[in-house]
Design a protein around this motif. Structure first.
Motif, PDB file in Angstrom:
ATOM      1  N   ALA A 126      -0.142   4.368  -0.075  1.00  0.00           N
ATOM      2  CA  ALA A 126      -0.834   5.549   0.446  1.00  0.00           C
ATOM      3  C   ALA A 126      -0.148   6.024   1.712  1.00  0.00           C
ATOM      4  CB  ALA A 126      -2.294   5.239   0.728  1.00  0.00           C
ATOM      5  N   PHE A 172      -7.430  11.440   5.089  1.00  0.00           N
ATOM      6  CA  PHE A 172      -8.368  12.209   4.274  1.00  0.00           C
ATOM      7  C   PHE A 172      -9.445  11.311   3.666  1.00  0.00           C
ATOM      8  CE2 PHE A 172      -5.054  15.686   3.733  1.00  0.00           C
ATOM      9  CZ  PHE A 172      -5.758  16.595   4.497  1.00  0.00           C
ATOM     10  N   GLU A 173      -9.045  10.122   3.250  1.00  0.00           N
ATOM     11  CA  GLU A 173     -10.008   9.176   2.678  1.00  0.00           C
ATOM     12  C   GLU A 173     -11.040   8.755   3.726  1.00  0.00           C
ATOM     13  OE1 GLU A 173     -11.794   7.299  -0.344  1.00  0.00           O
ATOM     14  OE2 GLU A 173      -9.959   8.471  -0.584  1.00  0.00           O
ATOM     15  N   ARG A 174     -10.584   8.473   4.929  1.00  0.00           N
ATOM     16  CA  ARG A 174     -11.505   8.095   6.009  1.00  0.00           C
ATOM     17  C   ARG A 174     -12.424   9.256   6.389  1.00  0.00           C
ATOM     18  NH1 ARG A 174      -7.771   4.443  10.040  1.00  0.00           N
ATOM     19  NH2 ARG A 174      -7.614   2.657   8.623  1.00  0.00           N
ATOM     20  N   LYS A 215     -13.388  11.638   4.431  1.00  0.00           N
ATOM     21  CA  LYS A 215     -14.335  11.772   3.323  1.00  0.00           C
ATOM     22  C   LYS A 215     -15.449  10.727   3.451  1.00  0.00           C
ATOM     23  CE  LYS A 215     -14.393  11.389  -1.699  1.00  0.00           C
ATOM     24  NZ  LYS A 215     -13.572  11.083  -2.873  1.00  0.00           N
ATOM     25  N   ASP A 216     -15.075   9.480   3.733  1.00  0.00           N
ATOM     26  CA  ASP A 216     -16.077   8.424   3.914  1.00  0.00           C
ATOM     27  C   ASP A 216     -16.986   8.714   5.108  1.00  0.00           C
ATOM     28  OD1 ASP A 216     -15.075   7.054   1.753  1.00  0.00           O
ATOM     29  OD2 ASP A 216     -13.838   5.683   2.959  1.00  0.00           O
ATOM     30  N   TYR A 217     -16.400   9.207   6.187  1.00  0.00           N
ATOM     31  CA  TYR A 217     -17.187   9.538   7.385  1.00  0.00           C
ATOM     32  C   TYR A 217     -18.189  10.650   7.088  1.00  0.00           C
ATOM     33  CZ  TYR A 217     -18.401  11.177  12.026  1.00  0.00           C
ATOM     34  OH  TYR A 217     -19.092  11.574  13.135  1.00  0.00           O
ATOM     35  N   GLU A 233      -3.045  10.677   3.381  1.00  0.00           N
ATOM     36  CA  GLU A 233      -4.022  10.316   2.352  1.00  0.00           C
ATOM     37  C   GLU A 233      -5.077   9.369   2.920  1.00  0.00           C
ATOM     38  OE1 GLU A 233      -1.486   8.655  -0.611  1.00  0.00           O
ATOM     39  OE2 GLU A 233      -1.262  10.568  -1.677  1.00  0.00           O
ATOM     40  N   THR A 234      -4.642   8.439   3.736  1.00  0.00           N
ATOM     41  CA  THR A 234      -5.576   7.511   4.380  1.00  0.00           C
ATOM     42  C   THR A 234      -6.526   8.257   5.310  1.00  0.00           C
ATOM     43  OG1 THR A 234      -3.859   5.802   4.324  1.00  0.00           O
ATOM     44  CG2 THR A 234      -5.745   5.424   5.770  1.00  0.00           C
ATOM     45  N   ASP A 261       0.859  -1.184   0.000  1.00  0.00           N
ATOM     46  CA  ASP A 261       0.000   0.000   0.000  1.00  0.00           C
ATOM     47  C   ASP A 261       0.893   1.230   0.000  1.00  0.00           C
ATOM     48  OD1 ASP A 261      -2.111   1.693   0.123  1.00  0.00           O
ATOM     49  OD2 ASP A 261      -2.634   1.265   2.210  1.00  0.00           O
ATOM     50  N   LYS A 275     -19.469  11.468   4.180  1.00  0.00           N
ATOM     51  CA  LYS A 275     -20.519  10.940   3.303  1.00  0.00           C
ATOM     52  C   LYS A 275     -21.526  10.109   4.097  1.00  0.00           C
ATOM     53  CE  LYS A 275     -18.019  10.718  -1.079  1.00  0.00           C
ATOM     54  NZ  LYS A 275     -17.457   9.808  -2.097  1.00  0.00           N
TER      55      LYS A 275
END
Length: 117
Positions: free
Chosen positions: A5, A12-14, A16-18, A9-10, A3, A20
């Motif tokens: 990432a 920010f991805e989490r 973003k998912d939270y 980045e991880t 991985d 949403k």
């Protein structure tokens, strides 16, 4: 597989998912509350319409009966009409206390009611 990432980045991805998921949950809760309020109001409206129809038919019978007692049928309708004009005046005077506030409180209680998990 490796991985590539970075931790940021991880993160920010989490995030973003939270966000949403939180927005979706808010939408679903709003839909649930709205459906609860609308269905409750429609059920009450059905009962009220049935009661109103019954009251109208009963009042026609009372008007005819009172009119026959007084000698002219239209007297009964005038008396019952005057009675309802008086009721309408009372409802107009006390509309906030008797109608607006209880209905507003009922809607707010339905909207603020928490669902049990």
């Amino acid at each position: 597989m490796i991985d590539n990432a970075t931790p940021i980045e991880t993160l920010f991805e989490r995030a973003k998912d939270y966000s949403k998921s939180t927005i979706e949950l808010f939408k679903l809760n709003a839909i649930d509350k709205s459906a609860d309020v609308v269905s409750s109001l429609l059920a009450r409206l059905a009962v009220i319409m049935t009661v109103v129809l019954s009251v109208v038919i009963i009042n026609i019978g009372i008007s005819i009966w009172v009119g026959k007692l007084l000698g002219e049928v239209f007297y009964g309708f005038l008396i019952i009409g005057g009675f309802y004009a008086f009721i309408a005046l009372l409802l107009h005077i006390f509309r906030h206390q008797w109608i607006k506030h209880p209905i507003s409180n009922s809607i707010v209680k339905k909207m603020m009611k928490e669902k049990m998990p």
